[in-house]
Enzyme design. Structure first.
Site, PDB file in Angstrom:
ATOM      1  N   SER A 142       0.784  -1.032  -0.267  1.00 40.21           N
ATOM      2  CA  SER A 142       0.012  -0.031   0.079  1.00 40.21           C
ATOM      3  C   SER A 142       1.013   1.171  -0.028  1.00 40.21           C
ATOM      4  O   SER A 142       2.048   1.260   0.348  1.00 40.21           O
ATOM      5  CB  SER A 142      -0.835   0.079   1.450  1.00 40.21           C
ATOM      6  OG  SER A 142      -1.627   1.204   1.269  1.00 40.21           O
ATOM      7  N   TYR A 155      -1.654   0.093  10.944  1.00 43.71           N
ATOM      8  CA  TYR A 155      -1.752  -0.311   9.515  1.00 43.71           C
ATOM      9  C   TYR A 155      -0.580   0.070   8.749  1.00 43.71           C
ATOM     10  O   TYR A 155      -0.086  -0.851   7.986  1.00 43.71           O
ATOM     11  CB  TYR A 155      -3.204   0.331   8.897  1.00 43.71           C
ATOM     12  CG  TYR A 155      -3.269  -0.149   7.604  1.00 43.71           C
ATOM     13  CD1 TYR A 155      -3.641  -1.384   7.279  1.00 43.71           C
ATOM     14  CD2 TYR A 155      -3.344   0.893   6.527  1.00 43.71           C
ATOM     15  CE1 TYR A 155      -3.865  -1.880   5.877  1.00 43.71           C
ATOM     16  CE2 TYR A 155      -3.246   0.379   5.304  1.00 43.71           C
ATOM     17  CZ  TYR A 155      -3.845  -0.868   4.972  1.00 43.71           C
ATOM     18  OH  TYR A 155      -3.900  -1.239   3.485  1.00 43.71           O
TER      19      TYR A 155
HETATM   20  P1  NDP Z   1     -11.615  -5.846   0.815  1.00 45.60           P
HETATM   21  O1  NDP Z   1     -12.176  -5.823   2.280  1.00 45.60           O
HETATM   22  O2  NDP Z   1     -12.513  -5.815  -0.075  1.00 45.60           O
HETATM   23  O3  NDP Z   1     -11.046  -7.464   0.811  1.00 45.60           O
HETATM   24  C1  NDP Z   1     -10.018  -8.020   1.769  1.00 45.60           C
HETATM   25  C2  NDP Z   1      -9.951  -9.386   1.472  1.00 45.60           C
HETATM   26  O4  NDP Z   1      -8.926 -10.076   2.429  1.00 45.60           O
HETATM   27  C3  NDP Z   1     -11.107  -9.999   1.545  1.00 45.60           C
HETATM   28  O5  NDP Z   1     -11.362 -11.031   0.456  1.00 45.60           O
HETATM   29  C4  NDP Z   1     -11.265 -10.846   3.027  1.00 45.60           C
HETATM   30  O6  NDP Z   1     -11.858 -12.148   2.686  1.00 45.60           O
HETATM   31  C5  NDP Z   1      -9.684 -11.245   2.903  1.00 45.60           C
HETATM   32  N1  NDP Z   1      -9.176 -11.421   4.348  1.00 45.60           N
HETATM   33  C6  NDP Z   1      -9.273 -10.568   5.155  1.00 45.60           C
HETATM   34  N2  NDP Z   1      -8.813 -10.958   6.375  1.00 45.60           N
HETATM   35  C7  NDP Z   1      -8.608 -12.362   6.285  1.00 45.60           C
HETATM   36  C8  NDP Z   1      -8.237 -13.408   7.028  1.00 45.60           C
HETATM   37  N3  NDP Z   1      -7.921 -13.328   8.228  1.00 45.60           N
HETATM   38  N4  NDP Z   1      -8.011 -14.629   6.346  1.00 45.60           N
HETATM   39  C9  NDP Z   1      -8.151 -14.759   5.028  1.00 45.60           C
HETATM   40  N5  NDP Z   1      -8.771 -13.901   4.277  1.00 45.60           N
HETATM   41  C10 NDP Z   1      -9.068 -12.454   4.800  1.00 45.60           C
HETATM   42  O7  NDP Z   1     -10.357  -4.965   0.839  1.00 45.60           O
HETATM   43  P2  NDP Z   1      -9.384  -4.536  -0.351  1.00 45.60           P
HETATM   44  O8  NDP Z   1      -9.583  -5.646  -1.688  1.00 45.60           O
HETATM   45  O9  NDP Z   1      -9.284  -3.193  -0.848  1.00 45.60           O
HETATM   46  O10 NDP Z   1      -8.072  -5.297   0.014  1.00 45.60           O
HETATM   47  C11 NDP Z   1      -7.158  -6.133  -0.366  1.00 45.60           C
HETATM   48  C12 NDP Z   1      -5.651  -5.736  -0.070  1.00 45.60           C
HETATM   49  O11 NDP Z   1      -5.479  -4.479  -0.398  1.00 45.60           O
HETATM   50  C13 NDP Z   1      -5.333  -5.568   1.824  1.00 45.60           C
HETATM   51  O12 NDP Z   1      -4.082  -6.126   1.828  1.00 45.60           O
HETATM   52  C14 NDP Z   1      -5.486  -4.089   1.788  1.00 45.60           C
HETATM   53  O13 NDP Z   1      -4.854  -3.968   2.964  1.00 45.60           O
HETATM   54  C15 NDP Z   1      -4.871  -3.912   0.499  1.00 45.60           C
HETATM   55  N6  NDP Z   1      -5.199  -2.331   0.225  1.00 45.60           N
HETATM   56  C16 NDP Z   1      -6.123  -1.811   0.109  1.00 45.60           C
HETATM   57  C17 NDP Z   1      -6.399  -0.284  -0.435  1.00 45.60           C
HETATM   58  C18 NDP Z   1      -7.717   0.181  -0.617  1.00 45.60           C
HETATM   59  O14 NDP Z   1      -7.889   1.457  -0.440  1.00 45.60           O
HETATM   60  N7  NDP Z   1      -8.810  -0.665  -0.569  1.00 45.60           N
HETATM   61  C19 NDP Z   1      -5.103   0.421  -0.983  1.00 45.60           C
HETATM   62  C20 NDP Z   1      -3.918  -0.294  -0.611  1.00 45.60           C
HETATM   63  C21 NDP Z   1      -4.018  -1.476  -0.304  1.00 45.60           C
HETATM   64  P3  NDP Z   1     -12.744 -12.620   3.886  1.00 45.60           P
HETATM   65  O15 NDP Z   1     -13.506 -11.708   4.755  1.00 45.60           O
HETATM   66  O16 NDP Z   1     -13.739 -13.734   3.186  1.00 45.60           O
HETATM   67  O17 NDP Z   1     -11.762 -13.675   4.562  1.00 45.60           O
HETATM   68  C1  8X3 Z   2      -5.189   1.476   2.046  1.00 46.08           C
HETATM   69  C2  8X3 Z   2      -4.840   2.834   1.562  1.00 46.08           C
HETATM   70  O1  8X3 Z   2      -4.501   5.097   2.570  1.00 46.08           O
HETATM   71  O2  8X3 Z   2      -6.387   3.929   3.214  1.00 46.08           O
HETATM   72  O3  8X3 Z   2      -4.038   0.728   1.990  1.00 46.08           O
HETATM   73  O4  8X3 Z   2      -4.168   3.454   3.962  1.00 46.08           O
HETATM   74  S1  8X3 Z   2      -4.955   4.070   2.742  1.00 46.08           S
END
Ligand code: NDP
Ligand code: 8X3
Length: 254
Positions: A142, A155
């Protein structure tokens, strides 16, 4: 492209956190690009829906919590040798809460560190011994792992750890011909903020007010770009941001 790697058979991609957001979008784009898929997450009903949608492109769904190293090991050790992925996408992750460290909540901190750092390590530890030359690992970091922002300390720390691990894994796995990359997105509209604010839709919507965030497909584009490079090309890092975001904490809003 190698002889065995055609548009219709690019090998298997193993995606953690495929039940929503980036993981789901990566799964859909990868299926369209000719990958076979192993999809994981905790929500079995969502995994079933996506499997139904993508049909025989999905060779397996695995329902487990990446925080649980025994469950992770048991899910992965049952894979046959022909199911070991060429591409591992370490995507599962989350933020929980936002606020200063002196008001931090231990359970929130544990959920972030155990999922984003230890969960990524558990999956990597169980899969990499069986991955072979030409494989690639793509970690979802991220911008929050490049620059900290107020209220994001733990985070931020978890995503700085993903950045550090990506560099270290790349060195460790170099002799085995396994490439390691990172895709580090800025603000993207997924379930991320709803999870962070524990179901508070108003707080989640406010994160994306006044600017156009990335979509999950924008991020999936970057992952697929890395996953489809020729074997001699290693794209190590992609930082992808909304046009209205200059850093982890500089937004131009209307
Ligand atoms: P979502 O919440 O839409 O997706 C998160 C996914 O992670 C879900 O499929 C969830 O599945 C899975 N997950 C969470 N905890 C667990 C666990 N303990 N075991 C297994 N699976 C898990 O968010 P995003 O798609 O945005 O996030 C995906 C990645 O991108 C993350 O690592 C996040 O930190 C990162 N990210 C997100 C950004 C944003 O602005 N959205 C920007 C930068 C990075 P389930 O709940 O079914 O287990
Ligand atoms: C998720 C992006 O800016 O909300 O990694 O932390 S931010």
């Amino acid at each position: 492209m190698k002889n065995h790697e055609t548009q219709n058979n690019r090998g298997t991609m193993f995606i953690t956190g495929a039940t929503s957001g980036f993981g789901e979008a990566i799964a859909k784009q990868a299926a369209a690009a000719g990958f076979k898929l192993i999809l994981t997450g905790r929500r079995g009903d969502r995994l079933e829906q996506i499997q139904h949608l993508l049909g025989d492109k999905v060779i397996k769904t695995l329902c487990f919590d990446v925080r649980d190293c025994d469950a992770t090991r048991q899910a992965i050790e049952r894979l046959g040798d022909d199911e070991i992925p060429r591409i591992l996408v370490n995507n599962a992750g989350l933020a929980v809460g936002k606020g200063p460290v002196d008001k931090g909540i231990y359970d929130d901190w544990n959920r972030m560190i155990d999922t984003n750092v230890k969960g990524l390590l558990h999956v990597t530890r169980e899969l990499t011994p069986r991955m072979t030359q030409g494989a690639r690992i793509i970690n979802i970091g991220s911008v929050a792992g490049r620059q900290p922002y107020p209220g994001g300390a733990v985070y931020n720390a978890s995503k700085f750890a993903v950045d550090g691990l990506t560099h270290a894994m790349r060195m460790d796995l170099l002799p085995r011909g396994i490439q390691v990359a990172q895709v580090a997105p800025g603000a993207a509209d997924t379930e991320f903020s709803l999870v962070r604010f524990k179901g508070d839709e108003e707080a989640a919507d406010a994160v994306y007010k006044g600017f156009e965030p990335l979509t999950a497909d924008d991020v999936a584009d970057s992952v697929l770009f890395i996953a489809t490079r020729p074997p001699h090309v290693s794209v190590q890092d992609i930082l992808i941001m909304p046009a209205a975001q200059a850093s982890a904490y500089h937004f131009h809003t209307s």
